[in-house]
Design an enzyme around this catalytic site. Structure first.
Site, PDB file in Angstrom:
ATOM      1  NE  ARG A 170      -2.350  -1.456   3.422  1.00  0.00           N
ATOM      2  CZ  ARG A 170      -1.834  -0.757   4.416  1.00  0.00           C
ATOM      3  NH1 ARG A 170      -1.944   0.564   4.432  1.00  0.00           N
ATOM      4  NH2 ARG A 170      -1.234  -1.363   5.414  1.00  0.00           N
ATOM      5  CE  LYS A 315      -6.164  -3.524   6.145  1.00  0.00           C
ATOM      6  NZ  LYS A 315      -5.525  -4.740   6.005  1.00  0.00           N
ATOM      7  CG  HIS A 334      -6.401  -3.808  11.178  1.00  0.00           C
ATOM      8  ND1 HIS A 334      -5.070  -3.468  11.197  1.00  0.00           N
ATOM      9  CD2 HIS A 334      -6.529  -4.680  10.152  1.00  0.00           C
ATOM     10  CE1 HIS A 334      -4.439  -4.101  10.225  1.00  0.00           C
ATOM     11  NE2 HIS A 334      -5.295  -4.848   9.592  1.00  0.00           N
ATOM     12  CB  SER A 352       0.924  -5.323   8.016  1.00  0.00           C
ATOM     13  OG  SER A 352       1.058  -6.166   6.918  1.00  0.00           O
ATOM     14  CE  LYS A 356      -4.358  -7.821  10.924  1.00  0.00           C
ATOM     15  NZ  LYS A 356      -2.932  -7.533  10.857  1.00  0.00           N
ATOM     16  CB  THR A 357      -3.958 -13.898   8.099  1.00  0.00           C
ATOM     17  OG1 THR A 357      -4.445 -12.602   7.738  1.00  0.00           O
ATOM     18  CG2 THR A 357      -4.468 -14.919   7.094  1.00  0.00           C
ATOM     19  CG  ASP A 371      -7.114  -7.648   7.573  1.00  0.00           C
ATOM     20  OD1 ASP A 371      -6.175  -7.644   8.366  1.00  0.00           O
ATOM     21  OD2 ASP A 371      -7.275  -6.756   6.720  1.00  0.00           O
ATOM     22  NE  ARG A 436      -0.162  -9.170   2.025  1.00  0.00           N
ATOM     23  CZ  ARG A 436      -0.718  -8.779   3.159  1.00  0.00           C
ATOM     24  NH1 ARG A 436      -1.795  -9.397   3.617  1.00  0.00           N
ATOM     25  NH2 ARG A 436      -0.209  -7.787   3.855  1.00  0.00           N
TER      26      ARG A 436
END
Ligand SMILES: Nc1ncnc2c1ncn2[C@@H]1O[C@H](COP(=O)(O)OP(=O)(O)O)[C@@H](O)[C@H]1O
Ligand SMILES: C=C(OP(=O)(O)O)C(=O)O
Ligand SMILES: [Ca+2]
Ligand SMILES: [Mn+2]
Length: 652
Positions: A170, A315, A334, A352, A356-357, A371, A436
């Protein structure tokens, strides 16, 4: 026996071909051919179905008030209006279907806007058609990508490998938000805020640039989809893009409408114009690079110029939810989220790369999402319909569910594969470290559909501490949870360059400063209230370094972190024995089943105790300096909570 079955089968076949008994052997002995020409034969291959023409071929309901024809026209008009040039006051002639295909529908819609005085609006663009590929299926999008987009390939397991171009992450510095009367009052502006202002007029310049670019193409992709599994708070989004890869990415990441929902879709609540291949004009006011991601909340639109990184769309919509949901007293988070067999819900906050994932995808629990979530009075709901996993160093052994989700339909961004076997090498970071995979959530076998759950029991804050001084797990008081939530700390290592690099501390309010739109204390107050009302426990889990900082120690084993998380879920940790650390004042358990006890206090794992003390103080100072900007704010209505939060940071 087996032999005779086989020979019988063959015999049958041969028999049918000799039925005609004229001594000539025919190979077309089955039912008579239905096609008279090759073209006709090809036309038989594809059964007419709904996805590309969601309105046309479905049998019309007995109660429908308009004809299918009218509905088709309305839909095309809606898309033409979306793509309208605001300076020429007209929408393009929109036609459905692939321009390369003969069977393209001939229905045309052309929208003229009469809110301004009629003007001379003839230009080349009004003479051409804009072909719209509407809500294509993954298979159709694969064909589009492979035929027309460079860098699109099938991997050995059937995923679609793509390249996102020059941008592989990003671009937060290129994000702009229109500042008008309302947003000036409502949003968080200034130091630390992700919202960099632009004016309405500049937004329109970029919007026109994107729309003109999109209309100049042979075809554009349009996705009409939903955000948020909470039926009362569903948001309708339309994504207009130029690449099949973008359309497939959003197909996977947003919630996919049923046929019926699509028929009744109507006007979207928000529209993204993704003209990512085309740069913005750097002579335009407020533009500091050729990339611009512009949000206009009043117009309910977002424009993307100069970046093809697909995460920007995902996002961008998340930012929108961070604006819309708090207005409805719903907290946007988030975080990842999962639920145990007994209905115990856990949230996983973190920046990031903190896990989390990875940690919400747990074979023993139901996945609600990886997410982006909402916490309303009814419980939690996932905003999205898919997951976006990091795949650098992905291994089948450590992360089997994510590994198996990479198959037909999954978008694999920027990975490297063998030219011949098309097997992906997940350790290869030649294109980027940020490789990704984007897949629909149902590709995870124990995903909970619909993705909603009751109020959370545990709130887990993940930090990847490359300084190696935070304990692998600590139990937090409510004030400490708020302190660490507002701080939003992580320290990842810069990259994989040679030599030992200093870990870089990052503080990102609410573990997502790049996406929040209001002041962090607004979200923090809501979280405190919800945790208090529902008796949720806060935890801080370090998924980063142990035994020394980056370069000396090593990252905590994923298997250990999973055991820690298991002990939180099961309730084992809630009732464990604790001792308090110095400086940060964190409660750390003295033992956890299946984990060597000595690693629970990081001090034990550092061979050099002075270096540990020094590093601990260094990090504590960074926390203190970061929190200074928040000391003038009150959190919620409760003054005593604000005091407690301020006191819940490191003391030294
Ligand atoms: N102890 C650990 N806990 C969590 N993740 C770990 C750990 N050790 C290594 N990892 C790796 O770190 C990465 C975490 O990334 P991810 O879960 O995608 O983060 P996020 O979703 O928060 O951006 C994964 O590649 C995972 O394999
Ligand atoms: C999608 C993203 O989030 P995360 O790394 O938190 O999964 C991103 O930062 O682009
Ligand atoms: Ca993630
Ligand atoms: Mn994320």
């Amino acid at each position: 026996m087996a032999d005779s079955i086989i020979s019988n089968g063959f015999a049958k076949k041969i028999n049918t071909s000799t039925k005609q008994g004229n001594g000539v052997c025919h190979d077309d002995s089955s039912s008579p051919i239905k096609a008279q020409t090759i073209d006709e034969l090809h036309s038989l291959q594809k059964k007419r179905s709904t996805p590309t023409t969601p309105i046309g071929s479905a049998p019309s309901s007995a109660f429908s008030l308009i004809t299918e024809e009218d509905r088709q026209r309305q839909q095309l008009q809606s898309i033409s209006a979306t793509l309208a040039s605001l300076t020429r006051e007209t929408g393009p002639k929109v036609v459905k279907g692939d321009p390369a295909r003969k069977e393209t529908s001939t229905k045309v819609a052309h929208v003229a806007h009469h809110q301004y005085a009629p003007a001379i609006n003839i230009s080349d663009s009004s003479l051409k058609f804009t072909h719209v590929l509407y809500n294509l299926s993954p298979a159709e999008l694969y064909e589009q990508a492979i035929r027309y987009e460079k860098g699109s390939f099938l991997t050995s397991v059937g995923a679609l490998a793509t390249l996102s171009g020059a941008k592989t992450g990003r671009s937060p510095k290129d994000k702009r938000v229109v500042k008008d009367e309302n947003t000036e009052r409502e949003l968080w502006w200034g130091k630390g805020s992700p919202n960099i202002e632009m004016d309405e007029h500049t937004f329109m310049i970029n919007r026109e640039r994107a729309v003109d670019y999109l209309n100049s193409l042979d075809k554009v992709f349009v996705n009409d989809q939903f955000l948020n599994w909470d039926p009362e708070n569903k948001i309708k989004v339309r994504i207009v893009s130029a690449r099949a890869y973008h359309s497939l990415f959003m197909h996977n990441m947003c919630i996919r409408p049923t046929e019926e929902e699509l028929e009744n879709f109507g006007t979207p609540d928000f529209t993204i114009y993704n003209a990512g291949q085309f740069p913005c004009n750097r002579f335009t006011h407020y533009m500091t690079s050729s990339t611009s991601i512009d949000v206009n909340l009043a117009r309910k639109e977002m424009v993307i110029l100069g970046t093809q990184y697909a995460g920007e769309m995902k996002k961008g919509l998340f930012s929108l939810m961070h604006y819309l949901m708090p207005k409805r007293h719903i907290l946007s988070l988030h975080s990842g989220c999962n639920m145990g067999k007994d209905g115990d819900v856990a949230l996983f906050f973190g920046l990031s790369g903190t896990g989390k994932t990875t940690l919400s995808t747990d074979h023993n629990r139901y996945l609600i999402g990886d997410d982006e979530h909402c916490w309303s009075n009814n419980g939690v709901s996932n905003i999205e319909g898919g997951c976006y996993a990091k795949c650098i160093d992905l291994s089948r052994e450590k992360e089997p569910d994510i590994w198996n989700a990479i198959k037909f339909g999954t978008v694999l961004e920027n990975v490297v594969f063998d030219e011949h076997t098309r097997e992906v090498d997940y350790s290869d970071n030649s294109v980027t470290e940020n490789t990704r995979a984007a897949y629909p959530i149902e590709y995870i076998p124990n995903a909970l559909i619909p993705c909603v759950g009751p109020h959370p029991k545990n709130v887990i804050l993940l930090a990847c501490d490359a300084f190696g001084v935070l304990p692998p797990v600590s139990k937090l008081s409510l004030a400490q949870t708020m302190y660490h939530f507002i701080s939003g700390y992580t320290a990842l290592v810069a990259g994989t360059e040679d030599g030992i690099k200093e870990p870089q501390a990052t503080f990102s309010a609410c573990f997502g400063a790049a996406f929040i739109m209001l002041h962090p204390t607004k979200y923090a107050a809501m979280l405190a209230e919800k945790m208090q009302n529902h008796g949720a426990t806060g935890w801080l889990v370090n998924t980063g370094w142990s035994g020394g900082r980056y370069g000396y120690g090593s990252r905590i084993k994923l298997s250990y972190t999973r055991k820690i998380i298991d002990a939180i879920h099961s309730g084992e940790l809630l009732n464990a024995n604790y001792c308090k650390t110095k400086v940060f004042g964190l409660e750390i358990p003295t033992a956890i089943e299946g984990i060597p006890s000595e690693i629970l206090d990081p001090m034990n794992t550092w061979p050099d105790k002075d270096a540990y003390d020094e590093t601990l103080l260094k990090l504590a100072n960074l926390f203190k300096n970061n929190f200074e900007t928040f000391t003038n704010y009150k959190i919620g209505e409760d003054n005593s909570l604000t005091e407690e939060i301020l006191a819940a940071g490191p003391i030294f």
